[in-house]
Scaffold this motif. Structure first.
Motif, PDB file in Angstrom:
ATOM      1  N   LEU B 331       0.870  -1.165   0.000  1.00 40.59           N
ATOM      2  CA  LEU B 331       0.000   0.000   0.000  1.00 40.59           C
ATOM      3  C   LEU B 331       0.910   1.218   0.000  1.00 40.59           C
ATOM      4  O   LEU B 331       1.769   1.354   0.863  1.00 40.59           O
ATOM      5  CB  LEU B 331      -0.836  -0.018   1.279  1.00 40.59           C
ATOM      6  CG  LEU B 331      -2.265   0.487   1.238  1.00 40.59           C
ATOM      7  CD1 LEU B 331      -3.050  -0.183   0.143  1.00 40.59           C
ATOM      8  CD2 LEU B 331      -2.923   0.200   2.580  1.00 40.59           C
ATOM      9  N   ILE B 332       0.753   2.075  -1.012  1.00 35.50           N
ATOM     10  CA  ILE B 332       1.608   3.257  -1.098  1.00 35.50           C
ATOM     11  C   ILE B 332       0.752   4.477  -0.812  1.00 35.50           C
ATOM     12  O   ILE B 332      -0.400   4.545  -1.250  1.00 35.50           O
ATOM     13  CB  ILE B 332       2.246   3.350  -2.512  1.00 35.50           C
ATOM     14  CG1 ILE B 332       3.076   2.085  -2.778  1.00 35.50           C
ATOM     15  CG2 ILE B 332       3.104   4.595  -2.647  1.00 35.50           C
ATOM     16  CD1 ILE B 332       3.581   1.965  -4.193  1.00 35.50           C
ATOM     17  N   ASP B 333       1.283   5.423  -0.047  1.00 33.11           N
ATOM     18  CA  ASP B 333       0.509   6.635   0.243  1.00 33.11           C
ATOM     19  C   ASP B 333       0.121   7.309  -1.071  1.00 33.11           C
ATOM     20  O   ASP B 333       0.968   7.524  -1.936  1.00 33.11           O
ATOM     21  CB  ASP B 333       1.326   7.597   1.110  1.00 33.11           C
ATOM     22  CG  ASP B 333       0.504   8.816   1.518  1.00 33.11           C
ATOM     23  OD1 ASP B 333      -0.534   8.618   2.163  1.00 33.11           O
ATOM     24  OD2 ASP B 333       0.879   9.942   1.145  1.00 33.11           O
ATOM     25  N   VAL B 334      -1.166   7.630  -1.226  1.00 33.16           N
ATOM     26  CA  VAL B 334      -1.626   8.176  -2.499  1.00 33.16           C
ATOM     27  C   VAL B 334      -1.700   9.702  -2.488  1.00 33.16           C
ATOM     28  O   VAL B 334      -2.234  10.301  -3.415  1.00 33.16           O
ATOM     29  CB  VAL B 334      -3.000   7.592  -2.920  1.00 33.16           C
ATOM     30  CG1 VAL B 334      -2.845   6.149  -3.350  1.00 33.16           C
ATOM     31  CG2 VAL B 334      -4.009   7.717  -1.800  1.00 33.16           C
ATOM     32  N   GLY B 335      -1.155  10.327  -1.457  1.00 29.93           N
ATOM     33  CA  GLY B 335      -1.069  11.794  -1.427  1.00 29.93           C
ATOM     34  C   GLY B 335      -2.428  12.448  -1.525  1.00 29.93           C
ATOM     35  O   GLY B 335      -3.343  12.125  -0.764  1.00 29.93           O
ATOM     36  N   GLU B 336      -2.558  13.357  -2.503  1.00 32.51           N
ATOM     37  CA  GLU B 336      -3.807  14.131  -2.644  1.00 32.51           C
ATOM     38  C   GLU B 336      -5.023  13.227  -2.865  1.00 32.51           C
ATOM     39  O   GLU B 336      -6.137  13.574  -2.486  1.00 32.51           O
ATOM     40  CB  GLU B 336      -3.705  15.085  -3.857  1.00 32.51           C
ATOM     41  CG  GLU B 336      -2.381  15.803  -4.003  1.00 32.51           C
ATOM     42  CD  GLU B 336      -2.343  17.089  -3.232  1.00 32.51           C
ATOM     43  OE1 GLU B 336      -3.341  17.393  -2.578  1.00 32.51           O
ATOM     44  OE2 GLU B 336      -1.296  17.777  -3.271  1.00 32.51           O
ATOM     45  N   ALA B 337      -4.811  12.080  -3.503  1.00 29.81           N
ATOM     46  CA  ALA B 337      -5.949  11.209  -3.805  1.00 29.81           C
ATOM     47  C   ALA B 337      -6.588  10.644  -2.547  1.00 29.81           C
ATOM     48  O   ALA B 337      -7.701  10.116  -2.601  1.00 29.81           O
ATOM     49  CB  ALA B 337      -5.514  10.076  -4.732  1.00 29.81           C
TER      50      ALA B 337
END
Lengths: 303, 352
Positions: B331-337
């Motif tokens: 799981l990668i941090d999706v930032g603004e999403a």
């Protein structure tokens, strides 16, 4: 200066100027107020001010708070999705308050009119559940309500039901959890107001020919209105913000305003939006407190 | 004379008592170093902590949290005095981006050599500048074999009407929306709005079948018989399997999830040397083996495996087959999403 009976006269030193005395009294009053005021400021006003500032900020890419003074968060709340959640939470809080009132009033009345030697025991019974932690009581309900739980075992044993009922993780279970948790908050203030009613007023109503229900509706209920208002406000406000019961007894299947705010501060790491939601919730609470104050003021002019 | 003697001895005893009391207090207050550890609840057995305290003559303050976000929120408010935190993969990268992590001194960590190289140099911390692997696991399907008799291979089984109302899932927007994305053949780290909308539509058809969303005790629903199938983290599934052997676990063919918790020294640590000692201590094979036996998560410590009970190593929930693992996705941090994910999550639960 006429002496008030029963109150000893206070000697005033003639060389002490009156103004200075008043001044030192003001200082005394400030000193007395200071701990409370500091406490309120540090733990109430200051955090609320911080939330207000955050609500005009923007979420940073990695979940930080970027302060750029915009109202996007408030515009987002106007989305029917979030308004709908507000409405749903308001309805749940209202339902809880009304059910608690309908269930709690007769109980409070019964306790207030019980013989004095039973009164304390009955009050104790209302308060006893509070000796156990709220989460543990909620888990107890889960064990009672679940499909393979106590209540279903009982229902199946009576033979009236062939299939276990699905009770847990439904909106009904959430409502039950709310009512169960807040009921004593309605019973205690109403009990206190009914207890205070002067018996001779009821006797006077009887002498003047009022029937039982007339006495209830025109004498007892109006005189216990402060208790009803206090109980309602004590239940309505925390019900609005509650998030643990929808998670535990509702299976987190529906989002209420409390859950939404919690999600913004945790999972979504969107503190600015969570802050804006909190401010709106505070506004709703202020409106209900205002209504409460109006009821109390009208009450004050009556008596 | 005797009386006088008595009085003197009384005085001496009094002085001795004072001395002892004083000593106890000074020793108690003296610089016995302390290490403040902030870890997940149920994630480090007490015997490991006491062993470390004894060997190094220190005191460990142990504090727990139940989500990365809780820990991040606390750290980002400023100096917390913690010397060790245990963030998951994506939370490590958030900590690095928010400048909350202290670079590690590799020379103080000779036992890092015990870690399986597969778990080093991962996307969230290239070169392991800030983090050391602690425990790892997956996200997959746990199910009760006596209720679900067909073979379980895909996330799609959750949509089978037979299991309506018999499903529990973790209450985690990234994991569950990610699961729907994988079912549609997409990456669970998608930030494409069209893909996310498709995942929302797919999930909307599953929500009525879900009995409960629960991250705190998802295995409880399987153990009580309330649920037959669950989207669970492997550690919970392994624990459930130990309590009821009918409960088993599989990584779906679409991939499933992969996660790992890591030891990190936060900025503001008052005792980074001791924190390094602690990390090096945890990396010892015999200590790591104890950890793996207490909590059945995947253990990245290769050298420890020889000391771990083979029954634990053969548990398919803790150690899925290598070929299944290959498709499992971090799981990668999706930032603004994240905002979009949150909105979808609210909409699904808001019934829209």
């Amino acid at each position: 200066m006429s002496a008030i009976p029963g109150v000893p006269r206070v000697k005033i030193k003639s060389d002490e100027p009156i103004g200075e005395r008043a001044g030192s009294r003001r200082v005394d009053r400030l000193l007395l107020l200071a701990p409370g005021m500091i406490w309120l400021f540090l733990l109430g006003i200051l955090p609320l001010g911080l939330i207000l500032v955050y609500s005009f900020a923007q979420r940073g890419t990695y979940g930080g708070v970027v302060l750029n003074w915009n109202v996007d968060n408030y515009i987002r709340i106007a989305d029917p999705l979030y308004l709908g959640i507000f409405v749903r939470s308001l309805i749940l809080a209202l339902e809880t308050t009304i059910i608690c009132l309908v269930a709690g009033y007769p109980l409070a009345y019964a306790i207030a009119t019980a013989p004095p030697r039973h009164k304390n025991l009955l009050l104790l019974l209302v308060v006893i559940p509070f000796w156990t932690n709220f989460l543990i009581r909620t888990y107890a309900w889960i064990i009672i309500l679940r499909t393979e739980g106590l209540l279903n075992a009982l229902l199946l044993a009576t033979g009236l039901f062939r299939e276990p009922l699905s009770m847990l993780y439904t909106p009904g279970a959430v409502l039950l959890g709310f009512v169960y948790n807040w009921l004593p908050f309605m019973v205690l203030p109403i009990y206190a107001s009914i207890e205070k009613i002067n018996r001779s007023l009821i006797e006077a109503a009887m002498d003047l020919g009022a029937r039982g229900w007339q006495i209830l509706v025109r004498v007892i209920i109006p005189l216990s209105l402060p208790g009803i208002a206090a109980g309602s406000i004590l239940i309505f406000i925390p019900s609005l913000a509650m998030f643990a019961i929808p998670d535990l007894m509702g299976g987190a299947r529906a989002v209420y305003i409390g859950n939404l705010i919690k999600n913004q501060f945790l999972a979504a790491r969107n503190w600015p939006f969570g802050s804006a939601l909190s401010i709106c919730l505070v506004l709703v609470m202020l409106v209900s407190l205002f209504l409460y104050a109006r009821v109390m003021r009208r009450e004050g002019t009556w008596s | 004379m005797e009386k006088k003697n008595n009085r003197y001895s009384l005085l001496l005893v009094g002085l001795a008592v004072l001395l002892v009391v004083g000593l106890v207090f000074t020793v108690g207050r003296s610089k016995k170093p302390t290490l403040n550890v902030y870890n997940w609840s149920e994630y480090l057995p007490a015997e490991i902590i006491t062993a470390f305290e004894k060997e190094f003559g220190v005191k460990v303050n142990y504090d727990t949290y139940s989500s990365n976000e809780e820990m991040l929120a606390k750290l980002s408010t400023g100096a917390t005095g913690y010397d060790i935190v245990v963030p998951s993969d994506y939370a490590v990268s958030i900590m690095i981006h928010q400048d909350l992590a202290l670079p590690l001194d590799k020379e103080a960590l000779p036992n890092l050599a015990n870690i399986d190289p597969r778990f080093l140099d991962l996307y969230f911390d290239p070169g392991n500048v800030y983090s050391v692997p602690y425990l790892w696991g997956t996200l997959g399907i746990a199910y009760n074999k006596t209720k679900v008799e067909e073979p379980v291979t895909s996330w799609e089984i959750l949509w089978d009407p037979k299991y309506k109302g018999r499903i529990v899932v973790v209450d985690d927007m990234r994991e569950i929306i990610g699961m729907a994305l994988q079912t549609l053949g997409k990456s669970r780290n998608s930030t494409d709005p069209a893909e996310l909308m498709a995942a929302k539509a797919k999930l909307a058809t599953l929500v009525p079948a879900i009995k409960a969303f629960d991250s705190d005790n998802p295995k409880g629903h399987l153990l009580s018989g309330e649920a037959w199938l669950g989207v669970l983290w492997s550690g919970d599934a392994a624990l459930a399997g130990m309590e009821n052997p009918d409960i088993t676990y599989v990584l779906p063919e679409e991939g499933g999830g992969l996660w790992m918790e890591n030891l990190v020294i936060p900025k503001g640590s008052r005792n980074p040397e001791l924190a390094h000692e602690f990390i090096n201590f945890i990396l010892r094979p015999e200590v790591s083996a104890k950890l793996a036996e207490a909590f059945p998560h995947g253990n990245p410590n290769q050298a420890a495996h020889a000391l771990i009970d083979p029954e634990i190593l053969n548990n398919p929930a803790s150690y899925p087959p290598a070929e299944a693992l290959e498709k499992a996705e971090w799981l990668i941090d999706v930032g603004e999403a994240t905002v979009l994910y949150d909105q979808i999550w609210t909409e699904i639960k808001g019934g829209r």
